[in-house]
Motif scaffolding. Structure first.
Motif, PDB file in Angstrom:
ATOM      1  N   ASN A  31       0.852  -1.191   0.000  1.00  0.00           N
ATOM      2  CA  ASN A  31       0.000   0.000   0.000  1.00  0.00           C
ATOM      3  C   ASN A  31       0.882   1.232   0.000  1.00  0.00           C
ATOM      4  O   ASN A  31       1.899   1.280   0.694  1.00  0.00           O
ATOM      5  CB  ASN A  31      -0.891   0.028   1.251  1.00  0.00           C
ATOM      6  CG  ASN A  31      -1.931  -1.070   1.248  1.00  0.00           C
ATOM      7  OD1 ASN A  31      -2.321  -1.575   0.209  1.00  0.00           O
ATOM      8  ND2 ASN A  31      -2.387  -1.442   2.422  1.00  0.00           N
ATOM      9  N   PHE A  32       0.486   2.247  -0.770  1.00  0.00           N
ATOM     10  CA  PHE A  32       1.224   3.504  -0.783  1.00  0.00           C
ATOM     11  C   PHE A  32       0.346   4.621  -1.330  1.00  0.00           C
ATOM     12  O   PHE A  32      -0.693   4.374  -1.946  1.00  0.00           O
ATOM     13  CB  PHE A  32       2.519   3.390  -1.603  1.00  0.00           C
ATOM     14  CG  PHE A  32       2.321   3.107  -3.068  1.00  0.00           C
ATOM     15  CD1 PHE A  32       2.329   4.125  -4.001  1.00  0.00           C
ATOM     16  CD2 PHE A  32       2.137   1.799  -3.519  1.00  0.00           C
ATOM     17  CE1 PHE A  32       2.145   3.854  -5.359  1.00  0.00           C
ATOM     18  CE2 PHE A  32       1.965   1.523  -4.864  1.00  0.00           C
ATOM     19  CZ  PHE A  32       1.968   2.553  -5.786  1.00  0.00           C
ATOM     20  N   TRP A  33       0.769   5.847  -1.078  1.00  0.00           N
ATOM     21  CA  TRP A  33       0.124   7.031  -1.626  1.00  0.00           C
ATOM     22  C   TRP A  33       1.056   7.631  -2.666  1.00  0.00           C
ATOM     23  O   TRP A  33       2.276   7.598  -2.498  1.00  0.00           O
ATOM     24  CB  TRP A  33      -0.147   8.048  -0.524  1.00  0.00           C
ATOM     25  CG  TRP A  33      -1.233   7.615   0.420  1.00  0.00           C
ATOM     26  CD1 TRP A  33      -1.085   6.803   1.513  1.00  0.00           C
ATOM     27  CD2 TRP A  33      -2.613   7.941   0.343  1.00  0.00           C
ATOM     28  NE1 TRP A  33      -2.297   6.616   2.123  1.00  0.00           N
ATOM     29  CE2 TRP A  33      -3.261   7.299   1.419  1.00  0.00           C
ATOM     30  CE3 TRP A  33      -3.367   8.711  -0.537  1.00  0.00           C
ATOM     31  CZ2 TRP A  33      -4.622   7.419   1.640  1.00  0.00           C
ATOM     32  CZ3 TRP A  33      -4.731   8.819  -0.312  1.00  0.00           C
ATOM     33  CH2 TRP A  33      -5.354   8.187   0.767  1.00  0.00           C
ATOM     34  N   TRP A  70      -3.366  13.636  -3.547  1.00  0.00           N
ATOM     35  CA  TRP A  70      -2.717  12.339  -3.326  1.00  0.00           C
ATOM     36  C   TRP A  70      -3.713  11.229  -3.612  1.00  0.00           C
ATOM     37  O   TRP A  70      -4.894  11.330  -3.271  1.00  0.00           O
ATOM     38  CB  TRP A  70      -2.217  12.254  -1.890  1.00  0.00           C
ATOM     39  CG  TRP A  70      -1.004  13.092  -1.654  1.00  0.00           C
ATOM     40  CD1 TRP A  70      -0.979  14.408  -1.291  1.00  0.00           C
ATOM     41  CD2 TRP A  70       0.348  12.683  -1.808  1.00  0.00           C
ATOM     42  NE1 TRP A  70       0.322  14.843  -1.195  1.00  0.00           N
ATOM     43  CE2 TRP A  70       1.155  13.802  -1.512  1.00  0.00           C
ATOM     44  CE3 TRP A  70       0.969  11.488  -2.161  1.00  0.00           C
ATOM     45  CZ2 TRP A  70       2.543  13.762  -1.549  1.00  0.00           C
ATOM     46  CZ3 TRP A  70       2.353  11.443  -2.194  1.00  0.00           C
ATOM     47  CH2 TRP A  70       3.127  12.564  -1.898  1.00  0.00           C
ATOM     48  N   PHE A  72      -4.410   6.890  -3.492  1.00  0.00           N
ATOM     49  CA  PHE A  72      -4.024   5.668  -2.793  1.00  0.00           C
ATOM     50  C   PHE A  72      -3.902   4.520  -3.786  1.00  0.00           C
ATOM     51  O   PHE A  72      -4.722   4.381  -4.692  1.00  0.00           O
ATOM     52  CB  PHE A  72      -5.071   5.313  -1.727  1.00  0.00           C
ATOM     53  CG  PHE A  72      -4.762   4.059  -0.971  1.00  0.00           C
ATOM     54  CD1 PHE A  72      -3.753   4.044  -0.015  1.00  0.00           C
ATOM     55  CD2 PHE A  72      -5.475   2.897  -1.216  1.00  0.00           C
ATOM     56  CE1 PHE A  72      -3.463   2.887   0.692  1.00  0.00           C
ATOM     57  CE2 PHE A  72      -5.190   1.736  -0.520  1.00  0.00           C
ATOM     58  CZ  PHE A  72      -4.187   1.729   0.440  1.00  0.00           C
ATOM     59  N   SER A  74      -3.050   0.177  -3.960  1.00  0.00           N
ATOM     60  CA  SER A  74      -2.893  -1.085  -3.245  1.00  0.00           C
ATOM     61  C   SER A  74      -2.581  -2.164  -4.277  1.00  0.00           C
ATOM     62  O   SER A  74      -3.346  -2.357  -5.222  1.00  0.00           O
ATOM     63  CB  SER A  74      -4.182  -1.419  -2.489  1.00  0.00           C
ATOM     64  OG  SER A  74      -4.010  -2.574  -1.713  1.00  0.00           O
ATOM     65  N   ASP A 102       4.547   8.292  -0.791  1.00  0.00           N
ATOM     66  CA  ASP A 102       4.595   8.440   0.656  1.00  0.00           C
ATOM     67  C   ASP A 102       3.861   7.280   1.317  1.00  0.00           C
ATOM     68  O   ASP A 102       3.047   6.602   0.684  1.00  0.00           O
ATOM     69  CB  ASP A 102       3.933   9.766   1.043  1.00  0.00           C
ATOM     70  CG  ASP A 102       4.272  10.213   2.455  1.00  0.00           C
ATOM     71  OD1 ASP A 102       5.165   9.615   3.086  1.00  0.00           O
ATOM     72  OD2 ASP A 102       3.646  11.177   2.928  1.00  0.00           O
ATOM     73  N   ASP A 103       4.161   7.090   2.585  1.00  0.00           N
ATOM     74  CA  ASP A 103       3.462   6.139   3.451  1.00  0.00           C
ATOM     75  C   ASP A 103       3.409   4.733   2.839  1.00  0.00           C
ATOM     76  O   ASP A 103       2.352   4.122   2.722  1.00  0.00           O
ATOM     77  CB  ASP A 103       2.051   6.656   3.758  1.00  0.00           C
ATOM     78  CG  ASP A 103       1.475   6.028   5.007  1.00  0.00           C
ATOM     79  OD1 ASP A 103       2.243   5.483   5.817  1.00  0.00           O
ATOM     80  OD2 ASP A 103       0.237   6.066   5.160  1.00  0.00           O
ATOM     81  N   VAL A 104       4.564   4.245   2.456  1.00  0.00           N
ATOM     82  CA  VAL A 104       4.679   2.918   1.836  1.00  0.00           C
ATOM     83  C   VAL A 104       4.626   1.853   2.931  1.00  0.00           C
ATOM     84  O   VAL A 104       5.382   1.923   3.899  1.00  0.00           O
ATOM     85  CB  VAL A 104       6.001   2.799   1.048  1.00  0.00           C
ATOM     86  CG1 VAL A 104       6.150   1.417   0.454  1.00  0.00           C
ATOM     87  CG2 VAL A 104       6.079   3.876  -0.019  1.00  0.00           C
ATOM     88  N   LYS A 105       3.717   0.885   2.775  1.00  0.00           N
ATOM     89  CA  LYS A 105       3.559  -0.172   3.775  1.00  0.00           C
ATOM     90  C   LYS A 105       3.336  -1.522   3.113  1.00  0.00           C
ATOM     91  O   LYS A 105       2.625  -1.616   2.112  1.00  0.00           O
ATOM     92  CB  LYS A 105       2.355   0.105   4.675  1.00  0.00           C
ATOM     93  CG  LYS A 105       2.492   1.310   5.546  1.00  0.00           C
ATOM     94  CD  LYS A 105       1.259   1.505   6.383  1.00  0.00           C
ATOM     95  CE  LYS A 105       1.374   2.772   7.195  1.00  0.00           C
ATOM     96  NZ  LYS A 105       0.142   3.072   7.905  1.00  0.00           N
TER      97      LYS A 105
END
Length: 121
Positions: A31-33, A70, A72, A74, A102-105
């Motif tokens: 997951n990332f933005w 931004w 999202f 997945s 940003d916010d890579v998970k």
């Protein structure tokens, strides 16, 4: 990561490369933005490099001047061994285009350990 296109050349690339992950479960998801804006935007590619192949699992290209927000993303990674994730940004025709991530998970990727079973006698 921000791909700033000023002072660069057409089709220049920048890459963000992860560490090597030993193994993942079949539910593994990235997951990332991302933010892509500009009239001369290049592309953003997410690539998985594992022991078998190198493959693109997600791809977007510009222009994206109409959307200044931004977004999202997945992406299902699935079960893999010894793999790296690469974000590859490519510059477009001019300096008028930037890409950010940003916010890579990684979610649900840890392989479950086998629980030892005991037999009563």
């Amino acid at each position: 990561m921000l791909l700033e296109t000023s002072g660069r050349y057409v089709h220049d690339r920048a890459a963000l490369v992860s560490n090597i992950y030993q193994a993942s479960s079949d539910q593994c998801t990235l997951n990332f933005w991302y933010h892509m804006r500009g009239i001369s935007l290049g592309s953003l590619d997410v690539v998985i490099n594992d022991t078998v192949s190198i493959s693109s699992v997600w791809f977007k290209e510009g222009p994206r001047s109409y959307n200044n927000s931004w977004q999202f993303a997945s992406v299902k990674i699935g079960a893999r061994t010894n793999f790296q994730i690469q974000f590859i940004g490519e510059r477009g025709r001019s300096f008028q285009g930037d890409i950010g991530i940003d916010d890579v998970k990684l979610v649900g990727c840890r392989k479950k350990k086998k629980v030892p079973t005991a037999t009563l006698r």
